[in-house]
Scaffold this motif. Structure first.
Motif, PDB file in Angstrom:
ATOM      1  N   ARG A 298       0.649  -1.061  -0.021  1.00 25.28           N
ATOM      2  CA  ARG A 298      -0.247  -0.185  -0.348  1.00 25.28           C
ATOM      3  C   ARG A 298       1.008   1.722  -0.195  1.00 25.28           C
ATOM      4  O   ARG A 298       1.631   1.437   0.908  1.00 25.28           O
ATOM      5  CB  ARG A 298      -0.327   0.257   0.973  1.00 25.28           C
TER       6      ARG A 298
ATOM      7  N   ARG B 244      -2.860   3.975   6.994  1.00 29.16           N
ATOM      8  CA  ARG B 244      -2.820   2.037   5.830  1.00 29.16           C
ATOM      9  C   ARG B 244      -1.272   2.201   5.173  1.00 29.16           C
ATOM     10  O   ARG B 244      -1.497   0.832   5.144  1.00 29.16           O
ATOM     11  CB  ARG B 244      -4.133   2.359   5.340  1.00 29.16           C
ATOM     12  N   ALA B 245      -0.946   2.859   4.922  1.00 34.13           N
ATOM     13  CA  ALA B 245      -0.017   3.274   3.826  1.00 34.13           C
ATOM     14  C   ALA B 245       0.864   2.148   4.788  1.00 34.13           C
ATOM     15  O   ALA B 245       1.533   2.531   5.511  1.00 34.13           O
ATOM     16  CB  ALA B 245       0.467   4.403   3.874  1.00 34.13           C
TER      17      ALA B 245
ATOM     18  N   ILE C 160      -9.110   3.082   0.178  1.00 33.43           N
ATOM     19  CA  ILE C 160      -8.340   2.431   1.023  1.00 33.43           C
ATOM     20  C   ILE C 160      -8.320   0.907   1.853  1.00 33.43           C
ATOM     21  O   ILE C 160      -7.604   0.596   2.427  1.00 33.43           O
ATOM     22  CB  ILE C 160      -7.095   3.333   1.765  1.00 33.43           C
TER      23      ILE C 160
ATOM     24  N   ARG D  84      -4.271  -3.740  -1.477  1.00 33.86           N
ATOM     25  CA  ARG D  84      -3.130  -3.555  -2.131  1.00 33.86           C
ATOM     26  C   ARG D  84      -3.690  -1.825  -3.196  1.00 33.86           C
ATOM     27  O   ARG D  84      -4.761  -2.435  -3.408  1.00 33.86           O
ATOM     28  CB  ARG D  84      -2.814  -4.561  -3.357  1.00 33.86           C
ATOM     29  N   TRP D  85      -2.752  -1.168  -2.636  1.00 33.91           N
ATOM     30  CA  TRP D  85      -3.291  -0.164  -3.847  1.00 33.91           C
ATOM     31  C   TRP D  85      -2.089   0.780  -4.095  1.00 33.91           C
ATOM     32  O   TRP D  85      -1.177   0.546  -3.075  1.00 33.91           O
ATOM     33  CB  TRP D  85      -4.456   0.765  -3.543  1.00 33.91           C
TER      34      TRP D  85
END
Length: 195
Positions: free
Chosen positions: A15, A90-91, A69, A73-74
């Motif tokens: 992420r 979240r990252a 988010i 996976r992003w």
């Protein structure tokens, strides 16, 4: 903050936030990372724009980002407004494209010529490019507001434990992607010649 691509050292992540000023190459970089990570690209502009460059309310955009988010996976790309607490929680990595103002200005002018009278692929329909007063202002702000932009990114990243790579040149970007390709991720090499 990771200031040199060589400090990247094979970190594993799925992420990623790509942040940068106008013309920094955010969309291109997001696509490069997404291809390597088998992840979805989330373009902030696609969530924020309606038609004719009208913006949705900030609260609605933030709610859309918060929903997007939740995936595993992003790659999220945009300006400093995407560095929300919820996003940074979240990252697993932030990539800051801090490119020279002259390079960014040339890119803005080039892409507006490239998409003359058409909508760029990452934007919703009805947001045609050049010509227009909005695009002239947009190009000028890309140069004039560099310090304000940097301060906004630094402020958002202050105190966060998320690793961040500040890439200041095309060679930094190439080295960063090469480091990813050499890491343990099962990634696909994607052409870098358009950055």
């Amino acid at each position: 903050m990771i200031n040199k691509p060589s400090d990247f050292g094979g970190l594993c992540f799925s992420r990623v936030v790509v942040v940068g000023a106008n013309g920094a190459g955010k969309t291109w970089m997001a696509r490069q990372l997404a291809a390597r990570l088998d992840a979805r690209v989330i373009c902030k502009d696609a969530l924020a724009l309606t038609t004719r460059w009208q913006q949705r309310p900030r609260s609605a955009v933030q709610a859309e980002i918060s929903r997007a988010i939740t995936a595993e996976r992003w790659v999220l790309e945009g300006g400093p407004s995407i560095l929300l607490d919820a996003v940074l929680a979240r990252a697993e990595m932030v990539v800051w494209l801090d490119m020279p103002a002259g390079l960014r200005l040339r890119r803005i002018l080039w892409r507006n010529l490239r998409y003359f009278g058409r909508t760029r692929p990452e934007h919703p329909p009805g947001n045609r490019g050049w010509p227009g007063v909005r695009q002239v202002r947009f190009a000028w702000r890309a140069v004039a507001e560099k310090d304000r932009f940097a301060a906004a990114v630094e402020g958002a990243l202050a105190g966060t434990s998320v690793p961040a790579a500040r890439l200041r040149s095309r060679s930094d970007v190439a080295a960063f992607l090469a480091e990813m390709d050499a890491s343990t991720h099962p990634m696909t090499s994607v052409s870098q010649d358009i950055f």
